[in-house]
Enzyme design. Structure first.
Site, PDB file in Angstrom:
ATOM      1  N   LYS A  67       0.841  -1.203  -0.042  1.00 49.90           N
ATOM      2  CA  LYS A  67       0.086  -0.025   0.041  1.00 49.90           C
ATOM      3  C   LYS A  67       0.986   1.129  -0.097  1.00 49.90           C
ATOM      4  O   LYS A  67       0.421   2.281  -0.627  1.00 49.90           O
ATOM      5  CB  LYS A  67      -1.068  -0.102   1.120  1.00 49.90           C
ATOM      6  CG  LYS A  67      -2.067  -1.170   0.945  1.00 49.90           C
ATOM      7  CD  LYS A  67      -2.901  -0.957   2.186  1.00 49.90           C
ATOM      8  CE  LYS A  67      -4.218  -2.084   2.110  1.00 49.90           C
ATOM      9  NZ  LYS A  67      -4.876  -2.075   3.272  1.00 49.90           N
ATOM     10  N   ASP A 103     -10.239   2.382   2.975  1.00 48.90           N
ATOM     11  CA  ASP A 103     -10.156   1.586   4.208  1.00 48.90           C
ATOM     12  C   ASP A 103     -10.992   2.491   5.165  1.00 48.90           C
ATOM     13  O   ASP A 103     -11.853   2.096   6.049  1.00 48.90           O
ATOM     14  CB  ASP A 103      -8.959   1.188   4.726  1.00 48.90           C
ATOM     15  CG  ASP A 103      -8.555  -0.185   4.121  1.00 48.90           C
ATOM     16  OD1 ASP A 103      -9.263  -0.805   3.636  1.00 48.90           O
ATOM     17  OD2 ASP A 103      -7.137  -0.128   4.041  1.00 48.90           O
ATOM     18  N   GLY A 129      -2.926   0.997  18.237  1.00 50.33           N
ATOM     19  CA  GLY A 129      -2.149   0.490  16.879  1.00 50.33           C
ATOM     20  C   GLY A 129      -1.746   1.889  16.372  1.00 50.33           C
ATOM     21  O   GLY A 129      -2.067   3.076  16.620  1.00 50.33           O
TER      22      GLY A 129
END
Length: 278
Positions: A67, A103, A129
């Protein structure tokens, strides 16, 4: 006219459910065209992506670990891709390779569908995260008016992402979780912790305020230990499968000219492929 050809590229690629999702939509809408999974090794990916303009392909999806490379090679990128530094959807426009990150919108659409009204009164959101999924989720939550608290075991990684996402996003050490959870309206896990084959995600949800929503981008297992713990506490939960399904919608529309719908039938199809009872 040659039927449009799209793809998902990654290394490896066998784990991707994108061919199943897009193949279902092609069948439902009776469209000519194709969508295939392509395993391209790391030493060939730049040449593959750079060669897309002028090829017979209309575009495709990009999954791990490419990505960031797709972001770098895209001539034009939308605002989400710029903010997150990642591209998961490619298309050709005026001979140029263009990129988007769906996303973030996919994450928001999943909550909109399965936790109606979740953003009516935005407040603090805790995101576990600091990787690509955290970037997309952080972008989406910031766009809906939340203050995003990134908690990560390596503080410097969270600080780098907070700087990239800008005002309204802050970085914290993992040990700050108890105090962060006391004020949180929403808790999101974007790490691989809790995924089958990975370490368990072990956090105490007792400090989390009543009425908070808990969601996980992991969808194998469908109910992660985090979601099970939240449900046992009486909290609302949303699993991560919907994010996978909704993020696929914009790309299909670009490549094949029809905007598909995420349905219960599609969800059952993917769950069956995962070996999970609907």
């Amino acid at each position: 006219m040659t039927p449009p050809r799209a793809f998902v590229v990654g290394w490896p690629i066998a784990q991707s459910r994108s061919p199943l999702i897009h193949g279902h939509w092609l069948k439902i809408h009776r469209l000519s065209g194709s969508y295939e999974g392509l395993a391209v090794p790391p030493d060939e990916i730049e040449a593959f992506l750079a060669g897309l303009p002028g090829s017979t392909r209309v575009g495709g999806n990009v999954t791990v670990p490419y990505k960031a490379i797709a972001h770098r090679l895209a001539s034009e990128r939308d605002a989400v891709a710029e903010a997150t530094g990642a591209v998961n959807t490619l298309w050709i426009e005026d001979g140029k390779l263009c990129g988007s990150n769906t996303d973030g919108p996919g994450f928001l659409a999943n909550l909109d569908e399965n936790a109606v009204g979740w953003d009516t009164r935005p407040g603090d959101a805790v995101v576990l995260g600091s990787g690509g999924a955290a970037a997309a989720v952080g972008w989406g939550l910031k766009a809906r008016g939340f203050h995003v608290h990134l908690a990560n075991r390596t503080l410097s990684h969270a600080e780098a992402l907070a700087k990239r996402l800008g005002p309204g996003v802050s970085a914290h050490e993992w040990r700050a979780l108890p105090s962060l959870l006391r004020q949180a309206h929403l808790l999101v896990n974007t790490t691989t912790l809790g995924m089958i084959g990975k370490e368990a995600l072990e956090i105490d949800l007792k400090p989390l305020r009543d009425g908070a929503l808990v969601t996980d981008v992991v969808y194998v297992p469908l109910e992660t230990p985090l979601l099970a713990s939240a449900r046992a506490r009486g909290l609302a939960t949303v699993d991560g499968l919907g994010m996978l399904l909704h993020q696929a919608v914009p790309g299909f529309e670009r490549w094949f000219g029809v905007r598909p719908t995420v349905t219960a039938e599609l969800r059952r199809l993917v769950l069956a492929d995962l070996g999970v009872a609907a």
